[in-house]
Scaffold this motif. Structure first.
Motif, PDB file in Angstrom:
ATOM      1  N   PRO A  38       0.835  -1.199   0.000  1.00  0.00           N
ATOM      2  CA  PRO A  38       0.000   0.000   0.000  1.00  0.00           C
ATOM      3  C   PRO A  38       0.869   1.248   0.000  1.00  0.00           C
ATOM      4  N   PRO A  39       0.289   2.396  -0.336  1.00  0.00           N
ATOM      5  CA  PRO A  39       1.046   3.641  -0.289  1.00  0.00           C
ATOM      6  C   PRO A  39       1.519   3.925   1.131  1.00  0.00           C
ATOM      7  N   ASN A  40       2.540   4.748   1.246  1.00  0.00           N
ATOM      8  CA  ASN A  40       3.020   5.138   2.564  1.00  0.00           C
ATOM      9  C   ASN A  40       1.932   5.865   3.327  1.00  0.00           C
ATOM     10  N   VAL A  41       1.829   5.580   4.615  1.00  0.00           N
ATOM     11  CA  VAL A  41       0.833   6.218   5.467  1.00  0.00           C
ATOM     12  C   VAL A  41       1.514   7.304   6.279  1.00  0.00           C
ATOM     13  N   SER A  42       0.914   8.476   6.307  1.00  0.00           N
ATOM     14  CA  SER A  42       1.499   9.575   7.075  1.00  0.00           C
ATOM     15  C   SER A  42       0.424  10.224   7.933  1.00  0.00           C
ATOM     16  N   ASN A  43       0.794  10.577   9.152  1.00  0.00           N
ATOM     17  CA  ASN A  43      -0.153  11.249  10.038  1.00  0.00           C
ATOM     18  C   ASN A  43      -0.324  12.698   9.613  1.00  0.00           C
ATOM     19  N   PRO A  44      -1.555  13.196   9.544  1.00  0.00           N
ATOM     20  CA  PRO A  44      -1.772  14.609   9.224  1.00  0.00           C
ATOM     21  C   PRO A  44      -1.135  15.497  10.292  1.00  0.00           C
ATOM     22  N   PRO A  45      -0.701  16.686   9.929  1.00  0.00           N
ATOM     23  CA  PRO A  45      -0.068  17.590  10.901  1.00  0.00           C
ATOM     24  C   PRO A  45      -0.965  17.858  12.101  1.00  0.00           C
ATOM     25  N   GLY A  46      -0.391  17.850  13.287  1.00  0.00           N
ATOM     26  CA  GLY A  46      -1.120  18.210  14.496  1.00  0.00           C
ATOM     27  C   GLY A  46      -1.993  17.124  15.065  1.00  0.00           C
ATOM     28  N   ALA A  47      -1.937  15.915  14.489  1.00  0.00           N
ATOM     29  CA  ALA A  47      -2.829  14.853  14.939  1.00  0.00           C
ATOM     30  C   ALA A  47      -2.251  14.028  16.084  1.00  0.00           C
ATOM     31  N   VAL A  48      -0.979  14.236  16.381  1.00  0.00           N
ATOM     32  CA  VAL A  48      -0.311  13.411  17.388  1.00  0.00           C
ATOM     33  C   VAL A  48      -0.975  13.569  18.758  1.00  0.00           C
ATOM     34  N   GLY A  49      -1.258  12.448  19.399  1.00  0.00           N
ATOM     35  CA  GLY A  49      -1.778  12.475  20.758  1.00  0.00           C
ATOM     36  C   GLY A  49      -3.261  12.728  20.880  1.00  0.00           C
ATOM     37  N   ASP A 121     -12.500   0.200  31.530  1.00  0.00           N
ATOM     38  CA  ASP A 121     -12.412  -1.197  31.940  1.00  0.00           C
ATOM     39  C   ASP A 121     -13.533  -2.046  31.324  1.00  0.00           C
ATOM     40  N   SER A 122     -14.361  -1.428  30.483  1.00  0.00           N
ATOM     41  CA  SER A 122     -15.513  -2.118  29.906  1.00  0.00           C
ATOM     42  C   SER A 122     -15.162  -2.781  28.573  1.00  0.00           C
ATOM     43  N   ASP A 123     -16.005  -3.746  28.173  1.00  0.00           N
ATOM     44  CA  ASP A 123     -15.803  -4.400  26.880  1.00  0.00           C
ATOM     45  C   ASP A 123     -16.031  -3.433  25.721  1.00  0.00           C
ATOM     46  N   MET A 124     -16.976  -2.498  25.896  1.00  0.00           N
ATOM     47  CA  MET A 124     -17.221  -1.530  24.832  1.00  0.00           C
ATOM     48  C   MET A 124     -15.975  -0.683  24.578  1.00  0.00           C
ATOM     49  N   TYR A 125     -15.284  -0.350  25.653  1.00  0.00           N
ATOM     50  CA  TYR A 125     -14.062   0.447  25.480  1.00  0.00           C
ATOM     51  C   TYR A 125     -12.982  -0.387  24.778  1.00  0.00           C
ATOM     52  N   LYS A 126     -12.956  -1.676  25.041  1.00  0.00           N
ATOM     53  CA  LYS A 126     -11.991  -2.538  24.344  1.00  0.00           C
ATOM     54  C   LYS A 126     -12.218  -2.456  22.840  1.00  0.00           C
ATOM     55  N   ASN A 127     -13.485  -2.459  22.438  1.00  0.00           N
ATOM     56  CA  ASN A 127     -13.807  -2.325  21.014  1.00  0.00           C
ATOM     57  C   ASN A 127     -13.370  -0.972  20.478  1.00  0.00           C
ATOM     58  N   PHE A 128     -13.653   0.073  21.265  1.00  0.00           N
ATOM     59  CA  PHE A 128     -13.248   1.435  20.879  1.00  0.00           C
ATOM     60  C   PHE A 128     -11.735   1.515  20.703  1.00  0.00           C
ATOM     61  N   TYR A 129     -11.015   0.997  21.669  1.00  0.00           N
ATOM     62  CA  TYR A 129      -9.549   1.076  21.654  1.00  0.00           C
ATOM     63  C   TYR A 129      -8.978   0.303  20.462  1.00  0.00           C
ATOM     64  N   SER A 130      -9.558  -0.863  20.189  1.00  0.00           N
ATOM     65  CA  SER A 130      -9.086  -1.675  19.075  1.00  0.00           C
ATOM     66  C   SER A 130      -9.355  -0.991  17.741  1.00  0.00           C
ATOM     67  N   ALA A 131     -10.548  -0.416  17.585  1.00  0.00           N
ATOM     68  CA  ALA A 131     -10.901   0.275  16.342  1.00  0.00           C
ATOM     69  C   ALA A 131     -10.041   1.515  16.142  1.00  0.00           C
ATOM     70  N   GLN A 132      -9.824   2.276  17.208  1.00  0.00           N
ATOM     71  CA  GLN A 132      -9.005   3.487  17.113  1.00  0.00           C
ATOM     72  C   GLN A 132      -7.573   3.137  16.705  1.00  0.00           C
ATOM     73  N   GLY A 133      -7.127   1.952  17.070  1.00  0.00           N
ATOM     74  CA  GLY A 133      -5.783   1.516  16.690  1.00  0.00           C
ATOM     75  C   GLY A 133      -5.632   1.254  15.204  1.00  0.00           C
ATOM     76  N   GLU A 134      -6.752   1.188  14.470  1.00  0.00           N
ATOM     77  CA  GLU A 134      -6.725   0.966  13.029  1.00  0.00           C
ATOM     78  C   GLU A 134      -6.904   2.266  12.255  1.00  0.00           C
ATOM     79  N   VAL A 135      -6.703   3.389  12.951  1.00  0.00           N
ATOM     80  CA  VAL A 135      -7.043   4.690  12.374  1.00  0.00           C
ATOM     81  C   VAL A 135      -5.816   5.592  12.245  1.00  0.00           C
ATOM     82  N   VAL A 136      -5.756   6.324  11.134  1.00  0.00           N
ATOM     83  CA  VAL A 136      -4.844   7.460  10.979  1.00  0.00           C
ATOM     84  C   VAL A 136      -5.709   8.697  11.167  1.00  0.00           C
ATOM     85  N   PHE A 137      -5.514   9.415  12.250  1.00  0.00           N
ATOM     86  CA  PHE A 137      -6.389  10.521  12.624  1.00  0.00           C
ATOM     87  C   PHE A 137      -6.541  11.533  11.495  1.00  0.00           C
TER      88      PHE A 137
END
Length: 209
Positions: A38-49, A121-137
């Motif tokens: 795939p093409p190189n992935v780059s974070n948009p400016p200012g998206a860190v954190g 500590d909830s299962d819903m948050y586990k889903n949120f955290y996992s999905a967010q990990g697949e994202v380039v902000f």
């Protein structure tokens, strides 16, 4: 031993390399090949954190992972869910790092007892955290949460799930990724309320634009 003139050898080698290259192109070896890099992935400016909205995820995104979706794979059409067994199920899934707890229940954010620590500590948050990990902000079409099910220059073992950017599910995910919480605010920021119409997660509908 037969001696091949160096100039002729280079010409033959060059012709062979060109033919091989043309063959790859004809077979989809260019950028449109889902098996290609795939093409190189780059974070948009200012998206860190920055963080995405938890409340929008809970109401608008997580349901997508649970609903029956049409899958196109190897010339056949079937129906499955992202959270299905063998896909992204948290216990038996084979779909890589992205995991979904299909039994996760929504958390009442209006209940003072549900502090950020409790929610995390909830299962819903586990889903949120996992999905967010697949994202380039801020960059939906560089995010694996979309490029995988849309098969955009990357292989998806689960086949083609979203056929176009006009798919209502794509629009929801795209909107979520494009609207991270303000810098310095966490995923529970009240800024997430503006992602609904009216601006109330309880009564509002999920914005897509």
């Amino acid at each position: 031993m037969l001696q091949v003139p160096r100039r002729l050898f280079r010409a033959v080698l060059g012709a062979g390399w060109c033919a091989a290259s043309l063959g790859l192109t004809a077979c989809g070896g260019g950028g449109s090949n889902p098996l290609d890099n795939p093409p190189n992935v780059s974070n948009p400016p200012g998206a860190v954190g920055r963080k995405l909205s938890y409340v929008y995820f809970q109401k608008c995104i997580n349901p997508i992972f649970l609903k029956p979706l049409t899958i196109h794979q190897n010339g056949t059409t079937s129906t499955n869910t992202c959270a299905g067994s063998g896909c992204h199920d948290n216990t038996s899934g084979t779909g890589g790092a992205f995991r979904v707890v299909s039994s996760a229940q929504p958390v009442d954010l209006g209940n003072p007892a549900n502090t950020p620590e409790v929610v995390r500590d909830s299962d819903m948050y586990k889903n949120f955290y996992s999905a967010q990990g697949e994202v380039v902000f801020g960059a939906p079409m560089q995010s694996r949460l979309l490029t995988k099910p849309m098969v955009l220059n990357v292989l998806h073992g689960g086949g083609l799930v979203f056929e176009s950017a006009e798919d209502p599910n794509v629009k929801l995910i795209e909107y979520w990724i494009k609207h991270p919480m303000p810098t310095g605010q966490d995923e529970f920021s009240s800024a997430g309320n503006s992602m609904f119409t009216p601006a109330d997660p309880e009564t509002g509908t999920c914005n897509i634009e």
